[in-house]
Scaffold this active site. Structure first.
Site, mmCIF file in Angstrom:
data_model
loop_
_atom_site.group_PDB
_atom_site.id
_atom_site.type_symbol
_atom_site.label_atom_id
_atom_site.label_comp_id
_atom_site.label_asym_id
_atom_site.label_seq_id
_atom_site.Cartn_x
_atom_site.Cartn_y
_atom_site.Cartn_z
ATOM 1 C CG HIS A 235 -10.380 67.626 35.315
ATOM 2 N ND1 HIS A 235 -9.375 67.925 34.580
ATOM 3 C CD2 HIS A 235 -10.826 67.886 36.213
ATOM 4 C CE1 HIS A 235 -8.585 68.701 35.810
ATOM 5 N NE2 HIS A 235 -10.066 68.790 36.628
ATOM 6 C CB CYS B 27 -5.453 73.122 40.286
ATOM 7 S SG CYS B 27 -6.851 71.123 40.260
#
Length: 699
Positions: free
Chosen positions: A67, A178
């Site tokens: 992503h 993250c």
């Protein structure tokens, strides 16, 4: 909004074959373009690869979720593929990945899609869900499975949000984060929540995603918590947890080992977190238990990443200074002042030189900061400065202004106990003071200084742990910097730098003996190799100082009546030519390897190709330092062999050089210039090919 608003059957391919990770990314970025989510495939692919360099997006269990937020994304969307035979996607559990979702998120604009996409991440944590997707026969069935699972998930979420009495049992709170805040953040939270439900533990997890924090922990939540679990791969706000029992882990730990984290929380043998720092948002990335090798690499890379801009910016400015002097016609006559012959070039050389002079201090400072947090910076910078400058300045301060004898030699060394110095005292006299200009330890010394500084601060923290709370405030502003700078100064000036001086002296004697024996080809090989070992360190410095000394010898011989064609004069110029070609090879060879073996390097490293070409042709070996510092075991042998080959060929071809610096800009002073270029290209090619075979793929 629903997941199927972002994922349609047109964006699903089943039973795909792909050779490796790169092939998967190529396939899926093209799919994003075909369904209309991406306008610039190359730009989007670069952003996907940049995210992968922060850590693989393969989360284990056969699932990978590449992503990126990107300017190339025209609308948020998801594409998916299945690869039944699996692909090595560098998963944390070392298992092949079979199910892939690639998320395209716009760089700007509303982030409402992220909440929907985070739901997909949590659904992937449900046992059996990913297998049902792998078993799907058609894209329509694939999307239908997701649609039905989403409806079930929404119903469960609605039921969970209904107020119900809470048992006053064990209470855990958590934070997950993250680097991009899209995938691992939500999967880690879901894993913790699922496992806590199985274990009968009450839990609330804050997700610090790219669209902001969700399910935010309140002061009441924190006060009532028995244990805090921080599963984060980047900085999160930690000051609020001061005085609480805190477990630090990575998102991978939470995803794969949530039971271990929760069991550890229940056991209760957890240290209380004491926040250090002035600001409420002063943080430190959380991480689980790491091997010593991983910790060493993490600290080293923290220094290298901060050093790289100084290398590139300063190096190119110095190269521009050489170019300016060449344009003004000083390429063959500038000599030792080449790069400072006109005001404009002098300005570029001055600014660029200062920037490059910061490389080693920054490297050492941020290694120390990674080890010991903010208190390590000042001590690390000081150690790095001493590594970069050696003891030369110290030596100059030990002389009286009128040039009289050395103060320390007259006063200290003639004081009681020093009349007949022993081996240690003699070593300090000769190399700490009298030979201070020969004690520069370069980037290898900077690495040592960084780890030394970090270790000193950790020791000081332990020694001062029992101090009264009233003294806490003076530790970071007085005790740590004062004691730390003193300790690193003593060790660098009286141990490490003098040892470097001893090495330099021995190398100089060796080179002089080889030169006097007339073994010029062997001398060229050794000088070329020495230029590539430590790039500005003691070995490189010894070779360069020897070369400039040979130029002085040549000038003396010619002043005494020798012709420029005299063999003794030619030998001096041959040595200098081998030195410069050896120093040019490392950046050029690395740049070529970045081009021909891109998988061996990170995106940030590959982006330095042009700057390394410029620095290499300008005889600025320092362009190779970040690569050597990041992977010395593989990079240094490759640059050493390539430079040795170039130096040998230069001497074999009897190439000569009458200038001490300048690279391609002083080729007007090179004898046999075409063969000199051949030597340079062959040496660079050797380094390139060796890197391609020996260096491991970047992760």
């Amino acid at each position: 909004m629903k997941i199927t608003d972002f994922l349609s059957p047109n964006g699903v391919q089943l039973g795909v074959s792909a050779a490796d990770k790169q092939a998967v990314i190529d396939i899926m970025t093209e799919m994003q373009a075909k369904v209309g989510n991406v306008s610039d495939v190359a730009k989007y692919k670069a952003d996907i690869l940049a995210r992968e360099e922060k850590g693989s997006t393969a989360v284990g269990m056969g699932i990978a979720v590449p992503h990126a937020k990107s300017e190339a994304v025209t609308k948020a969307g998801v594409v998916a593929i299945t690869i039944p035979e699996g692909v090595d996607y560098k998963s944390l559990d070392n298992q092949p990945s079979k199910l892939f979702f690639m998320i395209a998120a716009p760089a700007k604009g509303a982030d409402t899609h992220l909440e929907v996409l985070s739901k997909l991440m949590t659904m992937l944590m449900v046992p059996g869900f990913s297998q049902s997707l792998l078993d799907a026969k058609t894209p329509d069935e694939f999307v239908k499975i997701i649609d039905e699972a989403e409806a079930k998930k929404d119903a469960e979420t609605a039921a969970k949000n209904k107020p119900e009495p809470k048992a006053a049992s064990f209470n855990v709170i958590g934070v997950t984060a993250c680097p991009t805040g899209i995938a691992h953040t939500y999967m880690a939270a879901e894993a913790l929540e699922q496992k806590a439900k199985e274990m009968g533990i009450q839990i609330k997890v804050e997700t610090d995603g790219s669209d902001g924090a969700k399910n935010v922990l309140t002061d009441a939540d924190i006060a009532a918590a028995d244990v805090v679990i921080v599963a984060a791969d980047r900085n999160v706000e930690m000051a609020r947890f001061n005085g609480k029992k805190v477990i630090k882990a990575s998102t991978a730990d939470a995803i794969h080992h949530s039971d271990n984290l929760l069991n550890k929380a229940k056991e209760g043998n957890i240290p209380v977190y004491n926040h250090v720092g002035g600001g409420s948002s002063e943080t430190k990335s959380a991480g689980g238990d790491e091997t010593m090798g991983r910790k060493f690499y993490k600290h080293l890379m923290n220094g290298v990443s901060h050093m790289l801009p100084f290398t590139v910016g300063g190096g190119i400015l110095v190269a521009l200074a050489f170019l300016i002097d060449t344009i003004y016609g000083y390429g063959a006559t500038g000599g030792g002042n080449f790069g400072n012959m006109v005001p404009l070039s002098a300005f570029f050389k001055y600014v660029g030189g200062l920037a490059m002079g910061l490389m080693v201090p920054v490297l050492a400072g941020y290694i120390a900061e990674s080890i010991a947090d903010r208190p390590g910076l000042a001590v690390g910078f000081t150690g790095g400065l001493l590594a970069a400058n050696g003891n030369a300045a110290l030596t100059s301060f030990m002389h009286l202004p009128d040039g009289m004898s050395d103060v320390f030699e007259n006063y200290v060394f003639n004081s009681p106990g020093w009349e007949n110095p022993g081996p240690v005292q003699a070593f300090i006299m000769k190399f700490a003071f009298q030979n201070g200009g020969n004690t520069v330890s370069g980037f290898l010394g900077g690495i040592a200084a960084g780890f030394l500084a970090g270790g000193i601060i950790l020791v000081l923290k332990k020694l001062t742990a029992g101090f009264p709370k009233s003294l806490e405030g003076i530790k970071p502003i007085l005790i740590y910097p004062l004691c730390g700078v003193f300790c690193v100064g003593v060790i660098m000036c009286f141990i490490l730098n003098p040892l470097i001086g001893l090495i330099n002296t021995g190398l100089s004697l060796m080179l002089t003996a080889i030169s006097n024996a007339g073994m010029l080809v062997l001398l060229g090989l050794i000088l070329g190799a020495m230029m590539a070992i430590d790039m500005g360190g003691p070995i490189n410095k010894a070779a360069y100082v020897f070369g400039t000394g040979m130029l002085s010898t040549a000038a003396t011989l010619m002043d005494g009546g020798a012709a420029s064609t005299d063999p003794a004069v030619q030998a001096c110029y041959i040595a200098m030519a081998s030195i410069m070609v050896g120093g040019m090879v490392p950046p050029i060879g690395i740049a070529l390897a970045c081009q021909f073996f891109p998988k061996k390097f990170t995106l940030a490293e590959r982006e330095t190709k042009i700057s390394n070409i410029i620095m290499g042709f300008s005889f600025i070996t320092e362009g190779a330092i970040p690569f050597a510092a990041a992977d010395p075991a593989h990079v240094i042998p490759c640059t050493l062999v390539g430079s040795a080959v170039a130096g040998l060929l230069s001497a074999l071809f009897k190439c000569t050089l009458m200038a001490p610096h300048g690279g391609i800009f002083v080729f007007a002073t090179v004898g046999n210039p075409l063969l000199y270029i051949v030597a340079l290209l062959i040496g660079s090619a050797v380094t390139c090919v060796m890197l391609g075979f020996l260096k491991k793929d970047a992760r």
